[in-house]
Design a protein around this motif. Structure first.
Motif, PDB file in Angstrom:
ATOM      1  N   ALA A 136       8.281   1.025   3.248  1.00 14.19           N
ATOM      2  CA  ALA A 136       8.444   2.120   2.294  1.00 14.19           C
ATOM      3  C   ALA A 136       7.118   2.819   2.043  1.00 14.19           C
ATOM      4  O   ALA A 136       7.059   4.054   1.911  1.00 14.19           O
ATOM      5  CB  ALA A 136       9.023   1.585   0.987  1.00 14.19           C
ATOM      6  N   PHE A 137       6.035   2.048   1.980  1.00  9.38           N
ATOM      7  CA  PHE A 137       4.728   2.657   1.781  1.00  9.38           C
ATOM      8  C   PHE A 137       4.345   3.552   2.959  1.00  9.38           C
ATOM      9  O   PHE A 137       3.836   4.663   2.779  1.00  9.38           O
ATOM     10  CB  PHE A 137       3.660   1.584   1.596  1.00  9.38           C
ATOM     11  CG  PHE A 137       2.270   2.149   1.554  1.00  9.38           C
ATOM     12  CD1 PHE A 137       1.775   2.736   0.398  1.00  9.38           C
ATOM     13  CD2 PHE A 137       1.469   2.139   2.690  1.00  9.38           C
ATOM     14  CE1 PHE A 137       0.504   3.287   0.368  1.00  9.38           C
ATOM     15  CE2 PHE A 137       0.191   2.679   2.667  1.00  9.38           C
ATOM     16  CZ  PHE A 137      -0.289   3.261   1.500  1.00  9.38           C
ATOM     17  N   LEU A 138       4.608   3.099   4.181  1.00 16.88           N
ATOM     18  CA  LEU A 138       4.244   3.894   5.351  1.00 16.88           C
ATOM     19  C   LEU A 138       5.050   5.191   5.417  1.00 16.88           C
ATOM     20  O   LEU A 138       4.565   6.204   5.920  1.00 16.88           O
ATOM     21  CB  LEU A 138       4.427   3.068   6.624  1.00 16.88           C
ATOM     22  CG  LEU A 138       3.346   2.002   6.830  1.00 16.88           C
ATOM     23  CD1 LEU A 138       3.756   1.022   7.919  1.00 16.88           C
ATOM     24  CD2 LEU A 138       2.007   2.646   7.163  1.00 16.88           C
ATOM     25  N   GLN A 139       6.274   5.176   4.911  1.00 16.15           N
ATOM     26  CA  GLN A 139       7.041   6.423   4.858  1.00 16.15           C
ATOM     27  C   GLN A 139       6.370   7.423   3.916  1.00 16.15           C
ATOM     28  O   GLN A 139       6.254   8.607   4.227  1.00 16.15           O
ATOM     29  CB  GLN A 139       8.472   6.155   4.395  1.00 16.15           C
ATOM     30  CG  GLN A 139       9.333   7.410   4.297  1.00 16.15           C
ATOM     31  CD  GLN A 139       9.618   8.031   5.644  1.00 16.15           C
ATOM     32  OE1 GLN A 139      10.494   7.568   6.359  1.00 16.15           O
ATOM     33  NE2 GLN A 139       8.892   9.074   6.009  1.00 16.15           N
ATOM     34  N   VAL A 140       5.917   6.940   2.762  1.00 16.77           N
ATOM     35  CA  VAL A 140       5.193   7.807   1.834  1.00 16.77           C
ATOM     36  C   VAL A 140       3.906   8.319   2.484  1.00 16.77           C
ATOM     37  O   VAL A 140       3.550   9.504   2.362  1.00 16.77           O
ATOM     38  CB  VAL A 140       4.871   7.053   0.526  1.00 16.77           C
ATOM     39  CG1 VAL A 140       3.995   7.910  -0.386  1.00 16.77           C
ATOM     40  CG2 VAL A 140       6.157   6.671  -0.193  1.00 16.77           C
ATOM     41  N   TRP A 141       3.217   7.436   3.197  1.00 13.70           N
ATOM     42  CA  TRP A 141       1.960   7.828   3.854  1.00 13.70           C
ATOM     43  C   TRP A 141       2.198   8.958   4.858  1.00 13.70           C
ATOM     44  O   TRP A 141       1.436   9.924   4.912  1.00 13.70           O
ATOM     45  CB  TRP A 141       1.360   6.615   4.548  1.00 13.70           C
ATOM     46  CG  TRP A 141       0.039   6.890   5.201  1.00 13.70           C
ATOM     47  CD1 TRP A 141      -0.164   7.469   6.431  1.00 13.70           C
ATOM     48  CD2 TRP A 141      -1.253   6.637   4.670  1.00 13.70           C
ATOM     49  NE1 TRP A 141      -1.505   7.581   6.700  1.00 13.70           N
ATOM     50  CE2 TRP A 141      -2.195   7.075   5.630  1.00 13.70           C
ATOM     51  CE3 TRP A 141      -1.712   6.062   3.479  1.00 13.70           C
ATOM     52  CZ2 TRP A 141      -3.573   6.966   5.428  1.00 13.70           C
ATOM     53  CZ3 TRP A 141      -3.082   5.951   3.285  1.00 13.70           C
ATOM     54  CH2 TRP A 141      -4.000   6.403   4.248  1.00 13.70           C
ATOM     55  N   THR A 142       3.253   8.847   5.665  1.00 14.07           N
ATOM     56  CA  THR A 142       3.509   9.900   6.657  1.00 14.07           C
ATOM     57  C   THR A 142       3.742  11.243   5.971  1.00 14.07           C
ATOM     58  O   THR A 142       3.273  12.285   6.451  1.00 14.07           O
ATOM     59  CB  THR A 142       4.725   9.580   7.541  1.00 14.07           C
ATOM     60  OG1 THR A 142       5.910   9.532   6.758  1.00 14.07           O
ATOM     61  CG2 THR A 142       4.556   8.269   8.273  1.00 14.07           C
ATOM     62  N   ARG A 143       4.454  11.232   4.864  1.00  9.58           N
ATOM     63  CA  ARG A 143       4.718  12.486   4.152  1.00  9.58           C
ATOM     64  C   ARG A 143       3.425  13.117   3.659  1.00  9.58           C
ATOM     65  O   ARG A 143       3.201  14.329   3.816  1.00  9.58           O
ATOM     66  CB  ARG A 143       5.662  12.220   2.978  1.00  9.58           C
ATOM     67  CG  ARG A 143       7.066  11.782   3.373  1.00  9.58           C
ATOM     68  CD  ARG A 143       7.821  11.201   2.196  1.00  9.58           C
ATOM     69  NE  ARG A 143       9.190  10.809   2.553  1.00  9.58           N
ATOM     70  CZ  ARG A 143       9.936   9.996   1.834  1.00  9.58           C
ATOM     71  NH1 ARG A 143       9.439   9.457   0.707  1.00  9.58           N
ATOM     72  NH2 ARG A 143      11.160   9.691   2.220  1.00  9.58           N
ATOM     73  N   LYS A 144       2.575  12.294   3.059  1.00  9.02           N
ATOM     74  CA  LYS A 144       1.343  12.842   2.491  1.00  9.02           C
ATOM     75  C   LYS A 144       0.362  13.265   3.576  1.00  9.02           C
ATOM     76  O   LYS A 144      -0.317  14.294   3.456  1.00  9.02           O
ATOM     77  CB  LYS A 144       0.716  11.836   1.523  1.00  9.02           C
ATOM     78  CG  LYS A 144       1.567  11.612   0.279  1.00  9.02           C
ATOM     79  CD  LYS A 144       0.788  10.951  -0.833  1.00  9.02           C
ATOM     80  CE  LYS A 144       1.626  10.844  -2.106  1.00  9.02           C
ATOM     81  NZ  LYS A 144       0.853  10.345  -3.262  1.00  9.02           N
ATOM     82  N   GLU A 145       0.274  12.470   4.641  1.00 13.12           N
ATOM     83  CA  GLU A 145      -0.642  12.876   5.707  1.00 13.12           C
ATOM     84  C   GLU A 145      -0.160  14.153   6.385  1.00 13.12           C
ATOM     85  O   GLU A 145      -0.966  15.000   6.771  1.00 13.12           O
ATOM     86  CB  GLU A 145      -0.818  11.763   6.741  1.00 13.12           C
ATOM     87  CG  GLU A 145      -1.901  12.109   7.743  1.00 13.12           C
ATOM     88  CD  GLU A 145      -2.494  10.910   8.453  1.00 13.12           C
ATOM     89  OE1 GLU A 145      -3.265  11.136   9.397  1.00 13.12           O
ATOM     90  OE2 GLU A 145      -2.193   9.771   8.064  1.00 13.12           O
ATOM     91  N   ALA A 146       1.152  14.332   6.534  1.00 11.35           N
ATOM     92  CA  ALA A 146       1.673  15.584   7.086  1.00 11.35           C
ATOM     93  C   ALA A 146       1.274  16.764   6.205  1.00 11.35           C
ATOM     94  O   ALA A 146       0.883  17.830   6.708  1.00 11.35           O
ATOM     95  CB  ALA A 146       3.195  15.502   7.225  1.00 11.35           C
ATOM     96  N   LEU A 147       1.353  16.597   4.895  1.00  9.26           N
ATOM     97  CA  LEU A 147       0.949  17.661   3.976  1.00  9.26           C
ATOM     98  C   LEU A 147      -0.531  18.006   4.137  1.00  9.26           C
ATOM     99  O   LEU A 147      -0.908  19.185   4.204  1.00  9.26           O
ATOM    100  CB  LEU A 147       1.227  17.243   2.530  1.00  9.26           C
ATOM    101  CG  LEU A 147       2.689  17.230   2.089  1.00  9.26           C
ATOM    102  CD1 LEU A 147       2.838  16.450   0.790  1.00  9.26           C
ATOM    103  CD2 LEU A 147       3.207  18.663   1.907  1.00  9.26           C
ATOM    104  N   LEU A 148      -1.375  16.983   4.224  1.00  9.60           N
ATOM    105  CA  LEU A 148      -2.814  17.227   4.339  1.00  9.60           C
ATOM    106  C   LEU A 148      -3.174  17.824   5.691  1.00  9.60           C
ATOM    107  O   LEU A 148      -4.106  18.613   5.807  1.00  9.60           O
ATOM    108  CB  LEU A 148      -3.577  15.929   4.095  1.00  9.60           C
ATOM    109  CG  LEU A 148      -3.435  15.357   2.680  1.00  9.60           C
ATOM    110  CD1 LEU A 148      -4.180  14.036   2.564  1.00  9.60           C
ATOM    111  CD2 LEU A 148      -3.939  16.340   1.631  1.00  9.60           C
ATOM    112  N   LYS A 149      -2.422  17.468   6.733  1.00  4.93           N
ATOM    113  CA  LYS A 149      -2.639  18.101   8.034  1.00  4.93           C
ATOM    114  C   LYS A 149      -2.261  19.578   7.988  1.00  4.93           C
ATOM    115  O   LYS A 149      -2.891  20.418   8.641  1.00  4.93           O
ATOM    116  CB  LYS A 149      -1.815  17.395   9.109  1.00  4.93           C
ATOM    117  CG  LYS A 149      -2.369  16.056   9.556  1.00  4.93           C
ATOM    118  CD  LYS A 149      -1.525  15.509  10.695  1.00  4.93           C
ATOM    119  CE  LYS A 149      -2.081  14.227  11.259  1.00  4.93           C
ATOM    120  NZ  LYS A 149      -1.268  13.733  12.401  1.00  4.93           N
ATOM    121  N   ALA A 150      -1.220  19.910   7.232  1.00  4.84           N
ATOM    122  CA  ALA A 150      -0.794  21.313   7.153  1.00  4.84           C
ATOM    123  C   ALA A 150      -1.878  22.183   6.529  1.00  4.84           C
ATOM    124  O   ALA A 150      -2.061  23.339   6.920  1.00  4.84           O
ATOM    125  CB  ALA A 150       0.511  21.421   6.358  1.00  4.84           C
TER     126      ALA A 150
END
Length: 214
Positions: A136-150
């Motif tokens: 569950a934590f890694l799912q949250v991480w992917t969302r936030k890292e995608a935002l920061l990459k954008a």
């Protein structure tokens, strides 16, 4: 419209290595672990192939600018005329192309995490509950890292200023308005794509493995 291609890491394939520029080949040669080199080659070759198809260009002739805000060549890769993002982890590599502005793509391999509490303190805002598991934590991480990459900031910007409720941005201190979409990159590989704006555009996912054949 956003298009996302998912593929697998590839070992040393001369046809694909020939697509890379001098900077990419130098990076590829510095990897000591074959798995790391395979992920790097897969992601960068796939990016060149899909970018060239979109732009009607030669994949090997594409000039990719990696200039960071500090002036060094480790910033978000850019190519004039198209917005794109790359990612790789575990057994997956991915590339996203956008027709609607800046884009960020991230995938993570599900794995055990040594200290979820410490990572949660870094990644979660005070308003977010601690995820019940490493997955569950890694799912949250992917969302936030995608935002920061954008935004082009990557992990130089703090994740804990972003508050999420599932794949939805509740608040982002000093951040732009942004959208999120969870993706299926493959078994045990949660992924997300993000962009700037109020509403998520349609997202199409494609098989990139056929493009990476020797």
């Amino acid at each position: 419209m956003v298009d996302v291609w998912w593929g697998s890491p590839v070992l040393h394939v001369p046809r694909l290595v020939a697509l890379l520029d001098a900077h990419e080949r130098a990076r590829l040669e510095r990897f000591r672990r074959p798995a790391d080199a395979a992920r790097y080659l897969g992601a960068h070759a796939l990016a060149r192939i899909v970018l060239a198809e979109r732009l009607g260009a030669d994949p090997a002739a594409l000039e990719i600018d990696r200039t960071c805000r500090c002036g060094k060549p480790h910033g978000k890769p850019t190519v004039p005329g198209v917005e794109f993002s790359m990612t790789h982890s575990g057994d997956r590599v991915g590339v996203a192309l956008s027709e609607v502005g800046p884009i960020g793509l991230d995938v993570e391999e599900l794995r055990d995490l040594a200290d979820v509490d410490a990572l949660a303190g870094h990644a979660l805002s005070p308003a977010e509950p601690r995820p019940p598991s490493a997955a569950a934590f890694l799912q949250v991480w992917t969302r936030k890292e995608a935002l920061l990459k954008a935004t082009g900031d990557g992990l130089s910007s703090p994740m804990n200023t972003i508050t999420l409720a599932g794949p939805r941005v509740v608040s982002w201190a000093d951040g732009p308005q942004a959208w999120l979409v969870d993706l299926e990159a493959g078994p045990a590989h949660p992924a997300a794509v993000a962009g700037l704006g109020a509403e998520a555009p349609p997202v199409r996912q494609h098989d990139g493995d056929a493009l990476l054949q020797p």
